[in-house]
Design a protein around this motif. Structure first.
Motif, PDB file in Angstrom:
ATOM      1  N   SER A  80      74.333  95.518  56.208  1.00 38.29           N
ATOM      2  CA  SER A  80      74.851  94.241  56.698  1.00 38.29           C
ATOM      3  C   SER A  80      75.748  94.452  57.915  1.00 38.29           C
ATOM      4  O   SER A  80      75.799  93.603  58.811  1.00 38.29           O
ATOM      5  CB  SER A  80      75.631  93.526  55.584  1.00 38.29           C
ATOM      6  N   ASP A  81      76.430  95.601  57.985  1.00 34.53           N
ATOM      7  CA  ASP A  81      77.242  95.903  59.166  1.00 34.53           C
ATOM      8  C   ASP A  81      76.353  96.148  60.384  1.00 34.53           C
ATOM      9  O   ASP A  81      76.685  95.736  61.504  1.00 34.53           O
ATOM     10  CB  ASP A  81      78.118  97.127  58.906  1.00 34.53           C
ATOM     11  N   ASP A  82      75.219  96.832  60.181  1.00 32.16           N
ATOM     12  CA  ASP A  82      74.278  97.062  61.287  1.00 32.16           C
ATOM     13  C   ASP A  82      73.737  95.738  61.821  1.00 32.16           C
ATOM     14  O   ASP A  82      73.625  95.542  63.042  1.00 32.16           O
ATOM     15  CB  ASP A  82      73.110  97.933  60.819  1.00 32.16           C
ATOM     16  N   LEU A  83      73.383  94.827  60.917  1.00 36.52           N
ATOM     17  CA  LEU A  83      72.864  93.534  61.344  1.00 36.52           C
ATOM     18  C   LEU A  83      73.925  92.746  62.104  1.00 36.52           C
ATOM     19  O   LEU A  83      73.621  92.057  63.085  1.00 36.52           O
ATOM     20  CB  LEU A  83      72.378  92.740  60.128  1.00 36.52           C
ATOM     21  N   SER A  84      75.185  92.860  61.659  1.00 34.89           N
ATOM     22  CA  SER A  84      76.275  92.199  62.371  1.00 34.89           C
ATOM     23  C   SER A  84      76.424  92.774  63.779  1.00 34.89           C
ATOM     24  O   SER A  84      76.606  92.020  64.754  1.00 34.89           O
ATOM     25  CB  SER A  84      77.583  92.360  61.584  1.00 34.89           C
ATOM     26  N   ASP A  85      76.321  94.103  63.890  1.00 37.69           N
ATOM     27  CA  ASP A  85      76.395  94.726  65.215  1.00 37.69           C
ATOM     28  C   ASP A  85      75.247  94.256  66.111  1.00 37.69           C
ATOM     29  O   ASP A  85      75.449  94.004  67.315  1.00 37.69           O
ATOM     30  CB  ASP A  85      76.343  96.251  65.080  1.00 37.69           C
ATOM     31  N   LEU A  86      74.058  94.135  65.546  1.00 40.23           N
ATOM     32  CA  LEU A  86      72.913  93.688  66.340  1.00 40.23           C
ATOM     33  C   LEU A  86      73.125  92.263  66.868  1.00 40.23           C
ATOM     34  O   LEU A  86      72.683  91.939  67.972  1.00 40.23           O
ATOM     35  CB  LEU A  86      71.629  93.750  65.502  1.00 40.23           C
ATOM     36  N   ARG A  87      73.794  91.432  66.106  1.00 38.44           N
ATOM     37  CA  ARG A  87      74.088  90.074  66.589  1.00 38.44           C
ATOM     38  C   ARG A  87      74.985  90.128  67.827  1.00 38.44           C
ATOM     39  O   ARG A  87      74.820  89.339  68.761  1.00 38.44           O
ATOM     40  CB  ARG A  87      74.753  89.257  65.476  1.00 38.44           C
ATOM     41  N   ILE A  88      75.918  91.070  67.819  1.00 40.65           N
ATOM     42  CA  ILE A  88      76.810  91.208  68.972  1.00 40.65           C
ATOM     43  C   ILE A  88      76.082  91.839  70.150  1.00 40.65           C
ATOM     44  O   ILE A  88      76.200  91.382  71.295  1.00 40.65           O
ATOM     45  CB  ILE A  88      78.047  92.045  68.580  1.00 40.65           C
ATOM     46  N   TYR A  89      75.284  92.878  69.885  1.00 43.31           N
ATOM     47  CA  TYR A  89      74.585  93.573  70.969  1.00 43.31           C
ATOM     48  C   TYR A  89      73.572  92.671  71.676  1.00 43.31           C
ATOM     49  O   TYR A  89      73.390  92.759  72.888  1.00 43.31           O
ATOM     50  CB  TYR A  89      73.855  94.807  70.423  1.00 43.31           C
ATOM     51  N   THR A  90      72.882  91.837  70.905  1.00 46.91           N
ATOM     52  CA  THR A  90      71.817  91.008  71.489  1.00 46.91           C
ATOM     53  C   THR A  90      72.273  89.590  71.811  1.00 46.91           C
ATOM     54  O   THR A  90      71.594  88.881  72.555  1.00 46.91           O
ATOM     55  CB  THR A  90      70.620  90.918  70.531  1.00 46.91           C
ATOM     56  N   GLY A  91      73.390  89.154  71.226  1.00 49.85           N
ATOM     57  CA  GLY A  91      73.817  87.774  71.394  1.00 49.85           C
ATOM     58  C   GLY A  91      72.928  86.791  70.659  1.00 49.85           C
ATOM     59  O   GLY A  91      72.934  85.591  70.949  1.00 49.85           O
ATOM     60  N   ALA A  92      72.155  87.278  69.692  1.00 50.29           N
ATOM     61  CA  ALA A  92      71.185  86.446  68.973  1.00 50.29           C
ATOM     62  C   ALA A  92      71.462  86.490  67.477  1.00 50.29           C
ATOM     63  O   ALA A  92      72.017  87.463  66.952  1.00 50.29           O
ATOM     64  CB  ALA A  92      69.763  86.936  69.240  1.00 50.29           C
ATOM     65  N   ARG A  93      71.080  85.431  66.801  1.00 48.66           N
ATOM     66  CA  ARG A  93      71.112  85.431  65.344  1.00 48.66           C
ATOM     67  C   ARG A  93      69.983  86.326  64.838  1.00 48.66           C
ATOM     68  O   ARG A  93      68.905  86.360  65.436  1.00 48.66           O
ATOM     69  CB  ARG A  93      70.969  84.015  64.798  1.00 48.66           C
ATOM     70  N   VAL A  94      70.216  87.034  63.739  1.00 48.96           N
ATOM     71  CA  VAL A  94      69.269  88.021  63.220  1.00 48.96           C
ATOM     72  C   VAL A  94      68.790  87.586  61.843  1.00 48.96           C
ATOM     73  O   VAL A  94      69.600  87.203  60.984  1.00 48.96           O
ATOM     74  CB  VAL A  94      69.907  89.421  63.140  1.00 48.96           C
ATOM     75  N   ILE A  95      67.478  87.634  61.641  1.00 48.12           N
ATOM     76  CA  ILE A  95      66.865  87.358  60.340  1.00 48.12           C
ATOM     77  C   ILE A  95      66.192  88.645  59.862  1.00 48.12           C
ATOM     78  O   ILE A  95      65.361  89.217  60.573  1.00 48.12           O
ATOM     79  CB  ILE A  95      65.842  86.214  60.439  1.00 48.12           C
ATOM     80  N   TYR A  96      66.570  89.096  58.680  1.00 50.49           N
ATOM     81  CA  TYR A  96      66.058  90.344  58.107  1.00 50.49           C
ATOM     82  C   TYR A  96      65.101  89.987  56.980  1.00 50.49           C
ATOM     83  O   TYR A  96      65.482  89.320  56.010  1.00 50.49           O
ATOM     84  CB  TYR A  96      67.240  91.153  57.583  1.00 50.49           C
ATOM     85  N   ALA A  97      63.841  90.405  57.108  1.00 47.91           N
ATOM     86  CA  ALA A  97      62.797  89.972  56.177  1.00 47.91           C
ATOM     87  C   ALA A  97      62.226  91.163  55.414  1.00 47.91           C
ATOM     88  O   ALA A  97      62.081  92.264  55.957  1.00 47.91           O
ATOM     89  CB  ALA A  97      61.674  89.264  56.933  1.00 47.91           C
ATOM     90  N   LEU A  98      61.878  90.916  54.158  1.00 48.56           N
ATOM     91  CA  LEU A  98      61.166  91.899  53.334  1.00 48.56           C
ATOM     92  C   LEU A  98      59.690  91.536  53.339  1.00 48.56           C
ATOM     93  O   LEU A  98      59.313  90.410  52.999  1.00 48.56           O
ATOM     94  CB  LEU A  98      61.702  91.881  51.909  1.00 48.56           C
ATOM     95  N   THR A  99      58.839  92.476  53.751  1.00 45.28           N
ATOM     96  CA  THR A  99      57.396  92.220  53.817  1.00 45.28           C
ATOM     97  C   THR A  99      56.659  93.208  52.933  1.00 45.28           C
ATOM     98  O   THR A  99      57.140  94.318  52.676  1.00 45.28           O
ATOM     99  CB  THR A  99      56.878  92.339  55.270  1.00 45.28           C
ATOM    100  N   ALA A 100      55.490  92.812  52.455  1.00 45.19           N
ATOM    101  CA  ALA A 100      54.722  93.626  51.513  1.00 45.19           C
ATOM    102  C   ALA A 100      53.232  93.487  51.833  1.00 45.19           C
ATOM    103  O   ALA A 100      52.806  92.492  52.440  1.00 45.19           O
ATOM    104  CB  ALA A 100      55.009  93.200  50.079  1.00 45.19           C
ATOM    105  N   PRO A 101      52.408  94.463  51.403  1.00 46.43           N
ATOM    106  CA  PRO A 101      50.987  94.445  51.770  1.00 46.43           C
ATOM    107  C   PRO A 101      50.251  93.186  51.328  1.00 46.43           C
ATOM    108  O   PRO A 101      49.497  92.603  52.095  1.00 46.43           O
ATOM    109  CB  PRO A 101      50.425  95.689  51.075  1.00 46.43           C
ATOM    110  N   LYS A 102      50.446  92.752  50.092  1.00 49.97           N
ATOM    111  CA  LYS A 102      49.627  91.670  49.543  1.00 49.97           C
ATOM    112  C   LYS A 102      50.292  90.297  49.613  1.00 49.97           C
ATOM    113  O   LYS A 102      49.833  89.354  48.981  1.00 49.97           O
ATOM    114  CB  LYS A 102      49.248  91.993  48.096  1.00 49.97           C
ATOM    115  N   VAL A 103      51.354  90.205  50.412  1.00 45.42           N
ATOM    116  CA  VAL A 103      52.024  88.916  50.616  1.00 45.42           C
ATOM    117  C   VAL A 103      51.957  88.589  52.103  1.00 45.42           C
ATOM    118  O   VAL A 103      52.517  89.325  52.921  1.00 45.42           O
ATOM    119  CB  VAL A 103      53.486  88.946  50.127  1.00 45.42           C
ATOM    120  N   ALA A 104      51.268  87.516  52.456  1.00 45.08           N
ATOM    121  CA  ALA A 104      51.165  87.124  53.858  1.00 45.08           C
ATOM    122  C   ALA A 104      52.536  86.694  54.365  1.00 45.08           C
ATOM    123  O   ALA A 104      53.311  86.060  53.649  1.00 45.08           O
ATOM    124  CB  ALA A 104      50.159  85.986  54.014  1.00 45.08           C
ATOM    125  N   GLY A 105      52.829  87.030  55.621  1.00 42.97           N
ATOM    126  CA  GLY A 105      54.137  86.692  56.173  1.00 42.97           C
ATOM    127  C   GLY A 105      55.209  87.564  55.564  1.00 42.97           C
ATOM    128  O   GLY A 105      55.229  88.776  55.763  1.00 42.97           O
TER     129      GLY A 105
END
Length: 569
Positions: free
Chosen positions: A464-489
Motif C-alpha cells: 500500500s505504501d508503494d501504491l501511495s508513492d506511485l500516486r505521487i510519482y505519476t500524479g494519477a489515482r491508482v487502481i490495483y487489480a487481481l486477475t486470474a486465468p479463468k476470470v475475464a477482466g
C-alpha cells in the motif's frame, strides 16, 4: 468613553514600543500555522466509512466456508452484472438495455449506437497508432470497418473456425478480434515473442486452422510441418517492408497452406467492399475468445476460452466500477501498456472504445515495459500496466530521490494522501515539487493508472505504501487489480479513492479491494486456513457471469480483511 479609548491607545503603544524581530517571527508563525490548518482541513475525496467496510457480505454462510462477498453495486438479492446495457437509438432512459457482445462495441465506435441520448448519431471514436519516436497515425474508423469486413469475410470464405492471432499490440490485432465477432470464428490470442517450438506447440494445442502473424516473426516451413491442421496464413507487414514479396510459400508445404498479405487483401478489395457491417439478423452468435495464460513466453501455458457473455460482463463491470465522474469519456486518451493477450488489458481497451475514449496503440506493451518509453509521444490520461512495469517505475524513481527538499515534498504529499485527498498543484508544489515520472508529453495529464496482479505469475509485490508513492510519482489515482486465468477482466480491484497506507506487512502485496460487480467470492476452508467468527480465510472461489466455467478456484489462499477487502494471506 474617552477614557476607554485612551487606555486602548496606551496598550497598543506599549505593544508596538516593545516590538522586535522575534515578535515579527512569532506573529508570522502563528498566522502561517492558522493558514495551514485551514488549508489542510479540506474534505476527503470519499467518506472514510465507505472505505471502512467495502465489500458486501451475505448474512448466512455455509459450514467450512466464509460468507459470500459481493460488490456494493450488486448486493445480495440483486443479479450480478451480465453485460453492457446496450440501448438502441431513441430508447427511453429507464430501459435497462441488453447485454450485447463485441459487435455492439464496434457499432458504438462507428457511432451507429450513440454514446448517449445527447450524442448525435454517427459520432465515432478515435484510434491512434504510435510508431517509434515521432510518427503517430490516426486511423479512419470507416477504413478500419472496411478492413474488419475484408479480413473477416476472407477468413470466413476459406472456412476458418479457429484463427490464431500472433501479433504485438496493433490495430490489426483489434481488427482481427472484431472481424471474428462479425464473421463467426474464434480468435486465439497468443502472447507475442514465443520461442518457435513453443509457438508450434500452442498452435497445435489450441486447434488453430488459420494464423494472423507479423511477417518474419516465425518460420513458415517449420510451422507448416509442425501444425498439420493449419490451412491459412495472413501476414501483417510494416510499411518499410512492403516492397518485398511475402506471398511466397516454402518448398514442401506448397498447396497445403494458403498465404496472404493483410495490406494486399485490403487494397485489392477496398474499393468494392462497403463499410456496412453484417447485420447478423439470423441470430448467429459470435465465436468465443481463446486466451493463453503464461507466466512468461515459452513457459507452461493454460488455455482458457471465454464466451462473448463472459467478456461483455467483465467490460460492463469495469466501466461501472468507477464513479460516474471518473469513468472514461471522449475527453480521455487511453494507452494499453499491457499486452492485449491479457484479458484485463483487452477488456479495458474495449471499455475505452465503448466509452468513445481515444485509444492510442503502441507495440511497446507487455510485462515489464518502460512506461516512460511507451508513452513518450502521446499524452495519455488513462493507462493500464503490469505489476512488473509499476514496480520498475517505482524502483527507478525511488532510488533517484536523494535531495532533502524532494523528500520533504514527497512527505507533504504523502500526508495529504493519508488524509484521504489526492494532491493538487499548489503554490508550495510550484516552489518545491516532488519527483514526478515523465509519463507522456504533457506532465500532469495522466489521471488514472490501472495495475494488474496476475495470480500465480510470480509478480513483484506492491504494498500500500508503494501504491501511495506511485500516486505521487505519476500524479494519477491508482487502481490495483487481481486477475486470474479463468476470470475475464479482473476478480477484484481497489477503490479509486482508497489512498490508505500501512495496510498489511511490508514486502507483501497490498489488498485488492472488492469483487467486480460481475462476480462473487467465497473462501473455502483448507487444512491450515479456516474461517471462524473472527476471521475469513481459505481457498478463493470465484463465480459469476465473467467466469469461464461459471465457477472456479483460483488455487490461492486469500482472506477478507476487517474492511472487507480481498488480500493474499
Amino acid at each position: 468613553m474617552a477614557g476607554i479609548v485612551e487606555q486602548l491607545d496606551s496598550i497598543i503603544a506599549n505593544v508596538f514600543s516593545g516590538w522586535n524581530i522575534y515578535s515579527s517571527a512569532l506573529t508570522v508563525g502563528i498566522i502561517g500555522f492558522i493558514g495551514w490548518v485551514i488549508f489542510d482541513t479540506q474534505d476527503a475525496d470519499t467518506h472514510p466509512l465507505l472505505l471502512a467496510r467495502q465489500a458486501v457480505a451475505s448474512y448466512v454462510r455455509q459450514p467450512g466456508e466464509s460468507a459470500i462477498y459481493r460488490s456494493p453495486e450488486t448486493p445480495h438479492g440483486y443479479p450480478l452484472r451480465t453485460g453492457l446495457g446496450v440501448k438502441p437509438p431513441g430508447a427511453p432512459a429507464y430501459t435497462a438495455g441488453r447485454d450485447g457482445d463485441l459487435r455492439d462495441i464496434w457499432r458504438r465506435v462507428t457511432g451507429e449506437i450513440p454514446l448517449d441520448k445527447n450524442t448525435p448519431a454517427g459520432q465515432s471514436s478515435k484510434v491512434l497508432t504510435v510508431f517509434g519516436k515521432e510518427d503517430i497515425t490516426e486511423h479512419s474508423i470507416g477504413d478500419l470497418t472496411k478492413e474488419i469486413n475484408i479480413i473477416g469475410k476472407h477468413l470466413q470464405e476459406h472456412g476458418a473456425k479457429r484463427v490464431a492471432v500472433y501479433l504485438p499490440n496493433s490495430v490489426e490485432f483489434l481488427a482481427s478480434i472484431f472481424g471474428a465477432a462479425f464473421y463467426g470464428f474464434s480468435p486465439i490470442l497468443i502472447p507475442y515473442n514465443q520461442p518457435h517450438s513453443a509457438l508450434i506447440r500452442l498452435l497445435k494445442d489450441t486447434g488453430a486452422d488459420s494464423l494472423i502473424a507479423q511477417a518474419g516473426s516465425l518460420p513458415l516451413a517449420d510451422v507448416g510441418k509442425g501444425v498439420p491442421g493449419l490451412r491459412q496464413v495472413i501476414w501483417t507487414v510494416e510499411k518499410t517492408s512492403r516492397h518485398m514479396d511475402w506471398n511466397e510459400v516454402p518448398e514442401g508445404i506448397g498447396g497445403k497452406i494458403d498465404v496472404s498479405v493483410w495490406h494486399e487483401l485490403v487494397q485489392d478489395q477496398k474499393t468494392g467492399s462497403g463499410a456496412e457491417l453484417p447485420r447478423n439478423e439470423s441470430g448467429a452468435k459470435p465465436g468465443n475468445l481463446v486466451f493463453v495464460w503464461q507466466e512468461k513466453p515459452g513457459k507452461e501455458a493454460e488455455i482458457v476460452e471465454f464466451s462473448q457473455n463472459n467478456m461483455v460482463a467483465a467490460i460492463g463491470a469495469l466501466i461501472s466500477s468507477l464513479p460516474a465522474g471518473q469513468r472514461m469519456s471522449p475527453s480521455d486518451t487511453f494507452l494499453p501498456a499491457e499486452a492485449f493477450t491479457h484479458s484485463y488489458s483487452l477488456a479495458l481497451t474495449l471499455a475505452a472504445l465503448f466509452s468513445h475514449a481515444t485509444v492510442a496503440i503502441n507495440s511497446v506493451a507487455g510485462t515489464g515495459v518502460e512506461l516512460e518509453l511507451a508513452a513518450r509521444n502521446i499524452a495519455p490520461t488513462v493507462v493500464v500496466v503490469s505489476a512488473e512495469t509499476a514496480a520498475k517505475l517505482h524502483s527507478n524513481i525511488s532510488t533517484s530521490i536523494t535531495s532533502g527538499l524532494k523528500k520533504l515534498a514527497h512527505y507533504l504529499e504523502t500526508r495529504i494522501l493519508t488524509a484521504g485527498r489526492m494532491p493538487t498543484d499548489t503554490f508550495f508544489t510550484r516552489l518545491n515539487a516532488p519527483t514526478r515520472a515523465a509519463v507522456g508529453t504533457t506532465p500532469g495529464k495522466l489521471r488514472l493508472l490501472y495495475v494488474s496482479e496476475r495470480v500465480g505469475a510470480n509478480t513483484p509485490p506492491l504494498t500500500s505504501d508503494d501504491l501511495s508513492d506511485l500516486r505521487i510519482y505519476t500524479g494519477a489515482r491508482v487502481i490495483y487489480a487481481l486477475t486470474a486465468p479463468k476470470v475475464a477482466g479482473a476478480v477484484a480491484q481497489t477503490n479509486i479513492y482508497d489512498y490508505r497506507r500501512g495496510l498489511g506487512p511490508q514486502n507483501k502485496h497490498s489488498h485488492f479491494g472488492v469483487p467486480l460487480s460481475c462476480v462473487e467470492i467465497k473462501l473455502v476452508d483448507t487444512a491450515s486456513h479456516k474461517t471462524t467468527d473472527d476471521q475469513s480465510m481459505g481457498e478463493v472461489i470465484v463465480r459469476g457471469p465473467s467466469v469461464a466455467s461459471g465457477e472456479v478456484s483460483l488455487g490461492i489462499t486469500g482472506m477478507f480483511r476487517d474492511d472487507h477487502t480481498l488480500a493474499y494471506v
